[in-house]
Design an enzyme around this catalytic site. Structure first.
Site, short mmCIF file in Angstrom:
data_model
loop_
_atom_site.label_atom_id
_atom_site.label_comp_id
_atom_site.label_asym_id
_atom_site.label_seq_id
_atom_site.Cartn_x
_atom_site.Cartn_y
_atom_site.Cartn_z
N ASP A 13 0.82 -1.22 0.00
CA ASP A 13 0.00 0.00 0.00
C ASP A 13 0.85 1.27 0.00
O ASP A 13 0.43 2.30 0.53
CB ASP A 13 -0.96 0.04 1.21
CG ASP A 13 -1.81 -1.21 1.29
OD1 ASP A 13 -2.37 -1.60 0.26
OD2 ASP A 13 -1.90 -1.80 2.39
N LYS A 16 2.30 2.26 -5.17
CA LYS A 16 3.12 1.88 -6.34
C LYS A 16 2.39 2.21 -7.64
O LYS A 16 3.00 2.49 -8.66
CB LYS A 16 3.42 0.37 -6.32
CG LYS A 16 4.27 -0.06 -5.14
CD LYS A 16 4.48 -1.55 -5.09
CE LYS A 16 3.28 -2.35 -4.61
NZ LYS A 16 2.88 -2.12 -3.22
N GLY A 40 -2.58 -6.00 -6.80
CA GLY A 40 -3.10 -5.15 -7.87
C GLY A 40 -3.36 -3.74 -7.40
O GLY A 40 -3.19 -3.42 -6.22
N HIS A 41 -3.75 -2.89 -8.32
CA HIS A 41 -4.02 -1.51 -7.96
C HIS A 41 -5.02 -0.88 -8.91
O HIS A 41 -5.40 -1.48 -9.90
CB HIS A 41 -2.73 -0.72 -7.87
CG HIS A 41 -1.89 -0.85 -9.09
ND1 HIS A 41 -0.78 -1.63 -9.11
CD2 HIS A 41 -2.05 -0.36 -10.31
CE1 HIS A 41 -0.28 -1.59 -10.31
NE2 HIS A 41 -1.03 -0.82 -11.07
N GLN A 223 2.49 -6.21 -3.81
CA GLN A 223 2.91 -6.40 -2.41
C GLN A 223 4.25 -5.70 -2.12
O GLN A 223 4.52 -4.69 -2.75
CB GLN A 223 2.93 -7.88 -2.05
CG GLN A 223 1.54 -8.44 -2.00
CD GLN A 223 1.35 -9.68 -2.83
OE1 GLN A 223 2.18 -10.09 -3.60
NE2 GLN A 223 0.20 -10.29 -2.67
#
Ligand code: GTP
Length: 423
Positions: A13, A16, A40-41, A223
């Site tokens: 978190d 990135k 993921g993001h 991560q």
């Protein structure tokens, strides 16, 4: 040619996503190399938000190749849902490729994840229960099923049947769960195979050719260092290697080809779930950081544990990942506090130590040694250069660089994508 890697240097978190987006624009190929749909993001493009868990963020750029590498574990139902979601919004997925060596998450992995976590009770690891750990366990135990098996019908049927003999024994006799039916799984998964087979290929050879042809490649980390199976706070970690070394094993690229490794961090620390956290502020300071930085889980809404920036951790991550630059976020957030502390070392049994202990018992007994900094209570979101930052912010950032031994190349000064200083 630029072969770049973006990794998290804390417990995830770190933000990135925005750097991955930025660097994806300059890349020909974007590769995911570890983890599964536990990561993921969110990417923002043309004012629209897209939540991606398995598909690399370059997918919105149709002229780029996106690869899901062999180090990733794939739940085909989740992947197809994600692809469908993009297609329905007019985004093609024709430029996506999936490694034939990537392992498949099977329904019994998901079932076992849940059963094992429940069995552990108070000692649970806090997994996402999406079958990721059990899938990697099968990979190591050599009973995994790979993408190349999924598209080979006879081999797939054989493997599912043989695996289920043991899995069902464990599920029923050890955990008292319900056995899985081979036929149902085979039917479901062969349906996925039909839809996915055109994307499955030898992505390692493709990357080798790309290197020979001087292409720009971006490896997007999921991560973070302290969630790494080897270098994280074991066992409160993920089941793969999200560190830069994972790029090589998770894609088949030799280490000499990597030229830049960006380590993303926040100007403070946050952590989700259990495990020691030396600089945690389980008090008003932690609450303030959480509110100012909006440290709540994106999908769960769970409040994150918050504390001061720990340079022992970042220095450790810098060496493990071979970082060539730091990308630090929330410099605006930390500047709003009444006082700022930076952890520069640990005291363990009265001695100053500068390494990050393997033993969680030792880590839990480490007392952080702090240096104090003055805040910079002003809006810095419009600042475009390092020199334009308030003197107190520069002092804080310079000290981080000095302690970690890596240059800060990117600085997040606000919540929007354009609030970044490129140094
Ligand atoms: P990862 O888990 O690291 O991949 O994070 P992510 O991809 O979910 O992070 P992203 O870059 O999307 O950032 C998440 C949110 O954090 C953003 O929507 C912003 O609101 C916030 N954020 C990121 N960087 C900054 C920063 O420098 N300052 C502030 N105030 N907010 C930031």
């Amino acid at each position: 040619m630029a072969v770049r890697v973006v990794v998290g240097t804390q417990w995830g978190d770190e933000g990135k996503g925005k750097y991955i987006d930025m660097l994806a624009e300059q890349s020909d190929i974007i590769v995911r190399f570890s983890g599964g749909n536990n990561a993921g993001h969110t990417i923002v493009a043309n004012g629209e938000k897209y939540a991606l868990h398995l598909i690399p963020s370059g997918i919105l750029h149709t002229n780029k190749t996106c690869i899901i590498g062999n180090g990733v574990v794939i739940d085909p139902a989740v992947l197809l849902k994600e692809m469908k979601g993009l297609n329905e919004r007019g985004v093609t997925t024709d430029h996506l490729l999936i490694s034939d060596r990537a392992h498949l998450i099977m329904p019994y992995h998901i079932g076992l994840d849940e059963l094992q976590e429940n069995f552990r009770g108070n000692n649970s690891i806090g997994t996402t229960k999406r079958g990721i750990g059990p899938c990697y366990a099968d990979k190591i135990e050599r009973s995994g099923i790979r993408m190349c098996d999924l598209i080979d019908k006879d081999e797939f049927i054989k493997k599912v049947k043989s695996n289920l003999e043991l899995k069902n024994l464990i599920i029923e006799r050890v955990y008292g769960g319900k056995a899985y039916q081979a036929e149902a799984i085979i039917e479901e998964y062969l349906g996925y195979a039909e839809k996915l087979k055109k994307y499955v290929t030898d992505t390692t050879s493709l990357l080798a050719d790309a290197i020979d042809n001087g292409k720009n490649i971006l490896f997007e980390g999921a991560q973070a260092n302290f969630l790494d199976i080897d270098f994280g706070t074991y066992p409160y970690v993920t089941s793969s290697n999200p560190i830069a070394g994972g790029v090589c094993t998770g894609s088949g690229l030799g280490p000499i080809y990597i030229n830049e490794v960006y380590g993303v961090l926040k100007a403070y620390t946050s952590r989700v779930g259990a495990g020691p956290f030396p600089t945690e502020q389980n008090n008003e300071i932690g609450d303030t950081i959480r509110e100012l930085g909006w440290e709540y889980g994106t999908t769960t809404g769970r409040p994150r544990r918050c504390g001061w920036l720990d340079t022992v951790m970042i220095k450790y991550a810098a060496k493990i990942n071979g970082l060539t630059a730091l990308a630090i976020n929330h410099v605006d957030t930390i500047g709003k506090l009444k006082e700022i502390k930076l952890c520069v070392g640990y005291k363990y049994k009265g001695q100053v130590i500068r390494y990050f202990p393997a033993s969680l018992n030792e880590l839990a007994k480490c007392e952080p040694i702090y240096e104090e900094f003055e805040p910079w209570n002003e809006d810095i979101s419009g600042v475009k250069s390092f020199d334009g930052l308030p003197a107190n912010a520069k002092k804080y950032l310079n000290r981080i660089e000095e302690l970690v031994g890596v240059k800060i190349g990117l600085i997040g000064v606000g919540k929007d994508r354009e609030h970044v200083i490129v140094r």
